[in-house]
Design an enzyme around this catalytic site. Sequence first.
Site, PDB file in Angstrom:
ATOM      1  N   GLY A  39     -10.606  -7.302   6.945  1.00  0.00           N
ATOM      2  CA  GLY A  39      -9.419  -7.890   6.347  1.00  0.00           C
ATOM      3  C   GLY A  39      -8.313  -8.128   7.356  1.00  0.00           C
ATOM      4  N   ASP A  59      -7.830   4.237   3.377  1.00  0.00           N
ATOM      5  CA  ASP A  59      -8.832   3.167   3.300  1.00  0.00           C
ATOM      6  C   ASP A  59     -10.174   3.653   3.845  1.00  0.00           C
ATOM      7  OD1 ASP A  59      -9.747   0.677   2.576  1.00  0.00           O
ATOM      8  OD2 ASP A  59      -9.160  -0.292   4.443  1.00  0.00           O
ATOM      9  N   VAL A  90     -13.559  -8.399  15.391  1.00  0.00           N
ATOM     10  CA  VAL A  90     -13.816  -7.388  16.430  1.00  0.00           C
ATOM     11  C   VAL A  90     -14.836  -7.954  17.418  1.00  0.00           C
ATOM     12  CG1 VAL A  90     -14.571  -5.041  16.922  1.00  0.00           C
ATOM     13  CG2 VAL A  90     -13.354  -5.540  14.788  1.00  0.00           C
TER      14      VAL A  90
END
Length: 737
Positions: free
Chosen positions: A428, A543, A432
Amino acid sequence: MPMGFNASAGAAAQLFDSGNLVLFHGGGGMVWQSFDHPTDTILQGMKFGLNRTTGALSSLTSWRSSDDPGTGDYSLKLDPRGSPQLFLVKGTTRREPYWRSAPWPWKKYPHVYNYTFENNEAGVLFSYHTYDPSVTIRILLDGVGILKPMAWHERDGNGDWREFWSAPKLRCDLYAHCGEYGSCDPLRVNTFECSCLPGYEPKNPMEWSLRDGSDGCVSKRVNSSSTCGEGDGFLRLEHVKLPDSSHAIWVDVLLSSSIDLECGKICLSNCSCSAYAVVNANEEKKMLCLQWHGVLVDTTNRGATDGYDLYVRVDAVELARRSTDLDGLPKRRSMVAVMGASVTAAWFVIVSFYLVLRRKRQVKDKANSRRSDQSTDGSLGYRERMGNELPIGSGTRTYHQDLRFFSLSSISAATDDFSPAHKLGHGGFGVVYKGQLPDGQEIAVKVLSKNSGQGTEEFENEAELIAKLQHRNLVKLLGCCIEHHQQMLVYEYLANRSLDSVLFDETRKVSLDWNKRYNIMVGIARGILYLHQDSRLRVIHRDLKTSNILLDADMNPKISDFGTARMFKGDLLGDRTHRIVGTYGYMSPEYAVLGHFSTKSDVFSFGVVLLEIISGIRINAFCEEDQPQNLIGHVWELWKVDTERVMQVVDPSLEDEKEKRFEDILRCIQTALLCVQEKADDRPDMLAVLLMLNGERTLPPPKQPAFIFREHPLMSEQQEEEQCSINQVTITMSLSR
């Protein structure tokens, strides 16, 4: 000792079946009773409220947690002003209203309990009793600020506390959620729950368009004398929780065939009267008139079967434009006028939203330009110029001494100009990439997307936080880069990438035998325990999910992605936020719905991760109408049958180990169910979880878990569609106060 008590005269104490501890003096008279000094619980027969004889105002005070009786952050008191109502407040010094009951008279449960209410010279006192002597009821204020009436029904020598109501439960339950002269409707699923009362408009249209109604509403004609003059009238709101009645008054009305008309006439005769309602105020069903003088706040739609009708005062202009008479019959309005108003409003929202976005972009561009001007081609350029201070926004911020700053050119060279061939994945907050530094060290570069929900605040948070944390089960941050409108974090590279990329891949999951899965579970638990208890700062991740667990070459887990984490000092275990961040399915119910987050929120997420590791099934894999709500529901349904049946959930790739590892697997499943229990206070802390996984603690039977987000009334269709997909991107949404 109570005042007036003479110990030499003899004394006796008696604990009654009601739970009341009473102290008698030698003559037999009562000198003290525990019912006059409640802690976090109201019991039946206890009188709660204001005693005008003694001046005492009773209150409930929450515990710090379910196993810590220290003074918590929440208290409940009866406000005797106007029409009495209960207030739940938060804070130990600055006490702010958090939830409010409807004004008296309150709803009764004819098959459960009844209440009595005294409002006379002796005091304003509330008490209740049950109809069935086999049922015991207590009203509990728990450690996270939830008021819960609970019933104990004894059957065949067995019983359990069962919650049959709780508050606050939804966003509309929070006090003044839509501000002054605003109204909240929890039944609105796909639109903003706040609206303005008749005759009022948003005080801050831009915030309103962004679904933040906390600033409330103002009169459409603030400077007009018509707000109290000839032609005033009332528009009716049906079935609402009446506004805060602290400044409301009861008005005597001569009995007539139309008490609502008489009540309205009296209100119109006083310019300070802003609204009125006619309510059934006693056992004889006598209708009485309640009038509000001043601000109207905390009005909520109750649906078609609850609440009272509220008549809001409006001027002649509003009454003519959009009127509902006292019989509730709406007048016609010009279709052209309605369409014109709708188009104008939509155009205003679009233009306003565009201007805000443009302003934010200009501010961000200026900040990034300043950073670009100060950058160099060397990877330590910022450090050499500014020590540990990095220019952010309008000022500088001091960073951890071990945090290394890379130039954009060095990162570009390490990733071969961010080649798609080096892409490891995306989330989100961006993409990477894998890279290699000139000294041969492999790195993973997280590039923040310009369109992502993570801004400078989350970036600063993650960079500073991870630099301060050192643990074998946390990912190691090597440095960061802020240059040319780009924000990047540079991590150590982990060969096996994220846990979800292995766990949910039919080919790769075969490499995860039970020993490796168990070691991963224990490693994650140790990492979370370090965050919650052993690090210098208490950290709540917010998260946790399998995609945020990375695996090194030896399959050792490392927790990553701290952009949404929160740090606390001292003994604080949690907080409440207006900005919900996380992933549906992994978020605890108290966090997703009310914004309450704590260490127990991370425990819930960890329980979900455990179930996914054991089963090899994603949390939201069940989306058909005839299937369980999610993985939690699936496991719970099997657990309720018997422990043999629950083994069906184990990943088929572990089939050869199920029998030999039966006790270990079952213990891990039970630990997971304890972690995902619906009530935060019922969940164990991470130290207890680690002991359970290691077999060092006896496991209690789990209670009802939380089944959330499959068909939750606050979810939009888009959100519901997302949570049934395999997309596990972090979401962000805002709750106004």
